[in-house]
Design a protein around this motif. Structure first.
Motif, short mmCIF file in Angstrom:
data_model
loop_
_atom_site.label_atom_id
_atom_site.label_comp_id
_atom_site.label_asym_id
_atom_site.label_seq_id
_atom_site.Cartn_x
_atom_site.Cartn_y
_atom_site.Cartn_z
N LEU A 206 0.83 -1.24 0.03
CA LEU A 206 -0.06 -0.08 -0.04
C LEU A 206 0.84 1.18 0.08
O LEU A 206 0.38 2.34 -0.56
CB LEU A 206 -0.89 0.00 1.28
CG LEU A 206 -2.09 0.95 1.11
CD1 LEU A 206 -3.01 1.15 -0.02
CD2 LEU A 206 -3.08 0.81 2.47
N PRO A 208 3.83 2.95 -1.55
CA PRO A 208 4.62 2.78 -2.59
C PRO A 208 6.07 2.55 -2.46
O PRO A 208 6.41 3.23 -1.43
CB PRO A 208 4.26 3.80 -3.69
CG PRO A 208 2.95 4.28 -2.95
CD PRO A 208 3.10 4.04 -1.63
N ASP A 289 4.46 6.44 -7.85
CA ASP A 289 2.96 6.70 -8.01
C ASP A 289 2.41 5.26 -8.22
O ASP A 289 3.10 4.45 -8.66
CB ASP A 289 2.46 7.97 -8.64
CG ASP A 289 2.34 7.70 -10.26
OD1 ASP A 289 2.52 6.42 -10.59
OD2 ASP A 289 2.54 8.72 -10.79
N ARG A 290 1.07 5.25 -7.90
CA ARG A 290 0.57 3.70 -8.17
C ARG A 290 0.69 3.27 -9.68
O ARG A 290 0.85 2.10 -9.83
CB ARG A 290 -0.84 3.78 -7.43
CG ARG A 290 -1.49 2.39 -7.53
CD ARG A 290 -1.01 1.47 -6.94
NE ARG A 290 -0.62 1.74 -5.28
CZ ARG A 290 0.22 1.01 -4.56
NH1 ARG A 290 0.86 -0.05 -5.14
NH2 ARG A 290 0.41 1.51 -3.32
N LEU A 716 -5.51 0.41 -9.66
CA LEU A 716 -6.11 -0.24 -8.79
C LEU A 716 -7.74 -0.40 -9.13
O LEU A 716 -8.39 -1.07 -8.63
CB LEU A 716 -5.96 0.46 -7.26
CG LEU A 716 -4.88 -0.17 -6.42
CD1 LEU A 716 -4.96 0.61 -5.27
CD2 LEU A 716 -5.11 -1.76 -6.35
N ILE A 717 -7.87 0.61 -10.10
CA ILE A 717 -9.62 0.14 -10.60
C ILE A 717 -9.53 -1.09 -11.38
O ILE A 717 -10.70 -1.87 -11.36
CB ILE A 717 -9.84 1.68 -11.48
CG1 ILE A 717 -9.96 2.77 -10.52
CG2 ILE A 717 -11.08 1.31 -12.19
CD1 ILE A 717 -9.83 3.92 -11.44
N VAL A 721 -7.83 -6.21 -6.28
CA VAL A 721 -7.29 -6.86 -5.00
C VAL A 721 -8.50 -7.23 -4.11
O VAL A 721 -9.53 -6.57 -4.23
CB VAL A 721 -6.37 -5.98 -4.51
CG1 VAL A 721 -5.10 -5.84 -5.44
CG2 VAL A 721 -6.97 -4.63 -4.37
N PRO A 722 -8.29 -8.08 -3.29
CA PRO A 722 -9.23 -8.50 -2.57
C PRO A 722 -9.82 -7.33 -1.28
O PRO A 722 -8.73 -6.76 -0.68
CB PRO A 722 -8.64 -9.61 -1.39
CG PRO A 722 -7.31 -10.06 -2.25
CD PRO A 722 -6.88 -8.91 -3.01
N MET A 723 -10.99 -7.21 -1.14
CA MET A 723 -11.53 -6.24 -0.13
C MET A 723 -12.07 -7.05 0.97
O MET A 723 -12.67 -8.11 0.65
CB MET A 723 -12.44 -5.28 -0.93
CG MET A 723 -11.79 -4.42 -2.05
SD MET A 723 -10.22 -3.34 -1.69
CE MET A 723 -10.91 -1.88 -1.26
N CYS B 46 -2.70 5.30 -3.69
CA CYS B 46 -3.04 5.20 -5.20
C CYS B 46 -3.48 6.31 -5.83
O CYS B 46 -3.05 6.53 -6.94
CB CYS B 46 -4.29 4.34 -5.45
SG CYS B 46 -6.05 4.90 -4.98
N GLU B 47 -3.70 7.45 -5.11
CA GLU B 47 -3.98 8.91 -5.91
C GLU B 47 -5.06 8.53 -6.98
O GLU B 47 -5.08 9.36 -7.85
CB GLU B 47 -2.78 9.55 -6.21
CG GLU B 47 -1.84 10.02 -5.01
CD GLU B 47 -0.97 11.03 -5.27
OE1 GLU B 47 -1.09 12.23 -5.50
OE2 GLU B 47 0.26 10.67 -5.72
N HIS B 48 -5.77 7.60 -6.96
CA HIS B 48 -6.86 7.40 -7.85
C HIS B 48 -8.23 7.14 -7.32
O HIS B 48 -8.97 6.37 -7.91
CB HIS B 48 -6.39 6.98 -9.23
CG HIS B 48 -6.03 5.39 -9.32
ND1 HIS B 48 -4.81 5.28 -9.23
CD2 HIS B 48 -6.64 4.35 -9.10
CE1 HIS B 48 -4.29 3.97 -9.33
NE2 HIS B 48 -5.71 3.45 -8.81
N VAL B 50 -9.04 4.66 -5.14
CA VAL B 50 -9.48 3.42 -4.82
C VAL B 50 -9.05 2.72 -3.68
O VAL B 50 -9.91 2.10 -2.91
CB VAL B 50 -9.01 2.26 -6.04
CG1 VAL B 50 -9.46 1.01 -5.53
CG2 VAL B 50 -9.48 2.93 -7.23
N GLY B 137 -14.25 -0.17 0.96
CA GLY B 137 -13.70 1.12 0.26
C GLY B 137 -12.26 1.10 0.51
O GLY B 137 -11.55 2.21 0.42
N ASN B 138 -11.82 0.44 1.46
CA ASN B 138 -10.39 0.73 2.09
C ASN B 138 -9.70 -0.77 1.76
O ASN B 138 -10.19 -1.56 2.39
CB ASN B 138 -10.53 1.21 3.53
CG ASN B 138 -11.03 2.42 3.75
OD1 ASN B 138 -12.19 2.67 3.50
ND2 ASN B 138 -10.28 3.43 4.22
N PHE B 139 -8.44 -0.46 1.36
CA PHE B 139 -7.49 -1.53 0.96
C PHE B 139 -6.69 -1.86 2.15
O PHE B 139 -5.90 -0.75 2.54
CB PHE B 139 -7.02 -1.35 -0.40
CG PHE B 139 -6.01 -2.33 -0.80
CD1 PHE B 139 -6.30 -3.68 -0.76
CD2 PHE B 139 -4.66 -1.95 -1.44
CE1 PHE B 139 -5.42 -4.77 -1.27
CE2 PHE B 139 -3.95 -2.99 -1.69
CZ PHE B 139 -4.28 -4.48 -1.73
#
Lengths: 793, 167
Positions: A206, A208, A289-290, A716-717, A721-723, B46-48, B50, B137-139
């Motif tokens: 999480l 980076p 960045d991601r 990440l969209i 990944v598992p939530m 992630c800054e997008h 998610v 909503g939180n990874f």
């Protein structure tokens, strides 16, 4: 949940070992008071961003940085050559992985880029935003080349060779053949076979990757704050490649927001940040960045394994054959190589079973995709899915319950230490015990009845089992013997402070797994003090003893033993000193609750504060010929085996919606044997986290590349990944078989969950699909793949 | 380039302290909190939008700090992990997280706590499934979520029972 042996270990080592205490250091993280690399601000810091190759494979004919160089806030723009002048290139090979080859890799691509995302130009500016603005002004003339993007065709003569000097795209190959394979398959009662695919994964820490390099030219001192699992490895690498004296390189790992293997590799962008700090004489920060993480954090898995198993009429495994192929990046990773997955898959197919007839081949090929390397449970989930998938097919082929089939095939309990046909030795597994315990925990028979009942109602539930092994506590066989300066030993320095406290500096690292708490509990037990009086110092090459850091499930097993020995030695030194002062024998004294006491009577002789005060301030009271040594250092390396194997078994219960292909996880169980447990609270949570990471691979995670080598789901969209809502409750139990190679007896626990979970999920899905006579073996098991198997799409 | 360097003056309340600051139009709220105010508890994963690591509270609603511009927070009341830790609002949650080791690396934790506090305020009677859903909503890459859900559930049950005190 411990055996008698484990209980006696706990008694010997005092009240903190085995206690499920909350981590004291977690408290600040719960208040937003962590300090990760990006939280550190130094005066005059420049921020660096990268222009990365948009092509998987392309020549670079010209780079024009003129506009960027004069953009607002820009301090410096550099290309490959300028960085190469400061930083020696590297080659990701290990001499003991015979035949592993790779080419020289530079921090920034030189005349050719070899994967989409490879850094090409670096821009340093006063702010990150300004650097990003300027990066957009850089013009690169590209000459796109054909990319190698499929391991299946990478070795074809028509495929381009990524490094012409290497001759072909084969990075590594290894074969094992015990002989007798063709004969057992020809004569077997049944033969089952399948092709198993695992997808390419990215670890997704999480936090980076982050680095803040601070070079002081006046003293040629480089201080690097880095989100790393391996401060000493980094110190060695930085000194070597930048031509600095090792003692002038200091690496500090502040809080690290997840590692999982990502942060044990060398990355060109991070090396460039260091180079820029040296060029500019000021701090330089790089935080990935991601989107960059997706195309640069080392990927893993992505295997294609064709495998078959021969079984006898009585249900014995009599032979296994497998052929493994996977693609790495365009270079083998540095400094650990990208062939360890090959080694582990080849070694561990066959798992905890006693079969001795085996033929296996693994091939590792270069591809024009992101770099590839060690990630949590290296190779284990692949080997486990292949083995356990075959086991279920075999059990089904002879009409035997899969639990019973496993039980009869486990290596006999009296056979340990057990040498695998592939070479490694299992010191001692507890597979039968673990198996029995799991079936009890999950109430296996009742679940089978429930499954049967629901099937009649058109509800398709599956039960999956996966027995697993996990290599931990690695010896120098993993890296040191291959020529990489990656320590296999760890150290602990313990000091009695002036007011009777203890500081404990260790070379293992905290990446969230709880190393600090584990060290604290071992130290407290070993010395005989309360945890409140101990300070743990971790993650700084200037202040901790030398050691390997955290990877390969080694922290507790190796670092923990160093702590235990240091604690015992300090305790002994304190007792010897007090015996001298009180004219008695050390052997009749103990330390309890921060005081030295007479063991028999419990009478307090001196508090530790009095001991320290006497030693440090009242040397007039200390005999002339005696020097109290109240700082001790001890090191430990596991030298008996290549690694200490842990074991266990997982169970998965799930429901497949045969109309939509969706899988709903209902419950997951794990029995793990990591030897002596220092803190069950942390171990259980580690295992659950590992299981969820494994489930991610089984159900969601897949780096999807186009045939041109473009990562199609690099956010990440798109990369799932598992939530929390998709995950089941996970019940964890233990068997404890301490390793005899250390006094502590601890083995690793960080990778067990990830090793076994994908196989358990796969077998459960296939068990659910059994009435339809179909099965899936290609991970992730998406609704689409399940519907395809069912013939519905 | 002009747009990138355009600045605005904003006035807002952050953790009960009034802040007046000139900011770049393009600066997002999480960067503002971190870089301008030094509130490093808000993390960027992630800054997008998610991962949820940058979750903060704006005018009582939880938002992604990376998806909101600082200038959009002009006039707003902003609360971060630092603020709701110091005022004791989430002490019970912090205690339960700690007891259960509902965090490993801690990078997702501030966002998790903000989201959990929001759930507890809105729906303290939430059952386990609803908690799992709300927290999705939180990874978190480390824990496997179970201990987080356990911790939130325990606080929910306490809250649903007594309806008083910190969460």
């Amino acid at each position: 949940m411990t055996t008698d042996t484990a209980s006696s270990h706990v008694k010997t080592h005092g009240r903190y070992i085995g206690a499920g205490l909350p981590r004291p250091d977690a408290w600040r993280l719960l208040h937003g008071r962590g300090r990760y690399t990006d939280d550190i601000k130094l005066a005059r810091t420049a921020h660096v961003v990268f222009v990365r190759s948009p092509y998987a494979h392309a020549g670079i004919s010209a780079i024009n940085v003129t506009k960027a160089a004069s953009s607002a806030g820009v301090i410096r723009v550099v290309t490959g050559k300028e960085v190469a002048a400061l930083c020696q290139p590297w080659v990701g090979v290990l001499t003991h992985l015979k035949g592993l080859k790779s080419a020289a890799q530079y921090p920034l691509a030189m005349e050719r880029a070899r994967w989409q995302g490879e850094p090409v130009v670096a821009v340093a500016a006063e702010s990150r935003a300004q650097a990003e603005d300027a990066a957009q002004l850089i013009d690169i003339d590209w000459e796109p080349l054909t990319a190698v993007t499929s391991p299946d065709t990478a070795l074809d003569s028509r495929s381009p060779v990524i490094h012409p000097d290497l001759g072909d795209n084969l990075a590594y190959q290894r074969e094992v053949d015990t002989g007798g394979v063709d004969e057992v398959f020809a004569g077997a009662h049944k033969v089952v076979e399948a092709t198993f695919r695992t997808s390419r994964h990215t670890p997704v820490t999480l936090e980076p990757r982050s680095i803040l390099a601070d070079y002081n030219p006046a003293e040629r001192q480089l201080t690097v704050y880095q989100s790393t699992q391996v401060p000493y490895m980094m110190q060695w690498i930085l000194a070597k490649h930048f031509g600095l004296k090792e003692i002038n390189v200091r690496v500090i790992a502040p809080d690290v927001g997840g590692g999982f293997g990502t942060k044990i590799h060398i990355y060109g962008d991070e090396m460039t940040a260091v180079a820029l700090s040296m060029m500019l004489g000021r701090p330089v920060k790089f935080v990935s960045d991601r989107l960059e993480s997706f195309v640069t954090d080392f990927h893993a898995r992505g295997h294609l394994v064709k495998a078959r198993m021969a079984v006898s009429v009585t249900g014995d495994i009599v032979g296994i054959e497998m052929d493994d192929l996977y693609g790495i990046g365009p270079y083998s990773g540095y400094p650990r190589g990208s062939a360890n997955e090959a080694k582990q898959v080849l070694n561990l197919v066959g798992g905890p079973y006693k079969n001795r007839v085996y033929r296996g081949r693994t091939r590792v090929v270069f591809e024009n995709k992101n770099m590839y390397g060690q990630y949590r449970a290296v190779g284990h989930p692949v080997a486990c899915a292949v083995t356990e998938g075959l086991v279920d097919l075999a059990a089904s082929a002879i009409g035997m319950d899969p639990a019973e089939f496993r039980y009869r095939n486990y290596i006999n309990a009296e056979a340990y230490p057990y040498t695998l046909v592939t070479g490694p030795v299992f010191e001692k597994l507890s597979q039968h015990q673990a198996h029995e315990k799991l079936l009890d925990l999950m109430n296996y028979s009742a679940l089978r009845l429930e499954q049967e009942e629901l099937r009649r109602q058109g509800i398709y539930r599956g039960i999956g089992l996966a027995a697993f092994v996990e290599m931990s506590n690695p010896s120098s066989a993993t890296y040191g013997q291959g020529g990489a300066s990656i320590a296999s030993q760890d150290g602990c320095t313990m000091k009695l402070t002036a007011t009777g406290g203890i500081t404990c500096a260790v070379s293992i690292n905290e990446i969230g797994q709880g190393a600090t708490a584990v060290v604290l509990q071992i130290a407290a037990s070993a010395v005989g003090v309360s945890t409140e009086n101990i300070k743990i110092v971790i993650g700084d090459t200037d202040v901790t003893p030398y050691g390997g850091g955290n990877w390969g499930s080694r922290g507790t097993g190796i670092g923990g033993e160093a702590v235990l020995q240091a604690g015992k030695a300090l305790r002994q030194n304190i007792l010897t000193f007090v015996a001298l002062l009180t004219e008695t024998e050390a052997s009749v004294l103990s330390i309890r609750d921060n005081s030295v006491i007479e063991t028999l009577t419990g009478k307090e002789l001196m508090t530790l504060e009095e001991v320290a005060r006497t030693a440090y301030f009242r040397s007039d009271k200390v005999p002339r010929d005696f020097s109290p040594e109240l700082v001790v250092t001890r090191h430990f390396a596991q030298k008996t085996y290549d690694g200490i194997c842990t074991n266990g078994i997982q169970g998965c219960y799930l429901e497949v919606d045969i109309e939509t292909g969706f899988v709903r996880l209902l419950k997951h169980w794990v029995i793990d044997d990591c030897g002596t447990i220092i803190n069950p609270l942390l171990v259980d949570e580690q295992i659950r986290g590992g299981v969820v990471q494994g489930i991610g691979g089984a159900l969601f995670e897949e780096c999807i590349y186009s045939s041109e080598g473009q990562l199609m789901n690099g956010s990440l969209i798109d990369y799932l990944v598992p939530m929390a809502c998709e995950m089941p409750d996970i019940e964890v139990g233990h068997v404890s078989t301490p390793t005899a190679t250390s006094e502590l007896g601890a083995k690793g626990a960080g990778e067990a969950g990830t090793a076994g979970a994908p196989a358990a999920v796969m077998n459960a899905i296939n068990d659910a699909l059994k009435p339809f006579g179909v099965c899936v073996t290609e991970q992730p098991f998406t609704p689409e793949r399940i519907l395809r198997a069912l013939g519905k799409v | 380039m002009n747009n990138a360097s355009e600045v605005f003056d904003i006035r807002l309340t952050v953790n009960n302290i009034e802040v007046v600051q000139r900011v770049l139009a393009r600066m997002h709220l999480a960067d503002f909190l971190r870089e301008e105010l030094g509130l490093m508890g808000t993390h960027l994963g992630c800054e997008h939008g998610v991962c949820g690591a940058c979750t903060v509270r704006v005018n009582g609603e939880i938002v992604r700090g990376c998806l909101m511009l600082a200038i959009q927070a002009d006039g707003a009341i902003v609360e971060t992990i630092e603020g709701i830790s110091e005022n004791g609002e989430i002490s019970a949650l912090q205690k339960e997280f700690h007891q259960r080791n509902a965090l490993q690396c801690g990078f997702c934790t501030p966002g998790m706590l903000l989201a959990a506090a929001d759930l507890i305020a809105r729906n303290p009677g939430a059952n386990r499934e609803e908690i799992r859903e709300y927290m999705s909503g939180n990874f978190c890459r480390c824990t496997g979520y179970q201990s987080i859900i356990d911790a939130v559930e325990v606080v929910c049950r306490g809250k649903a029972g007594v309806q008083q005190g910190g969460i």
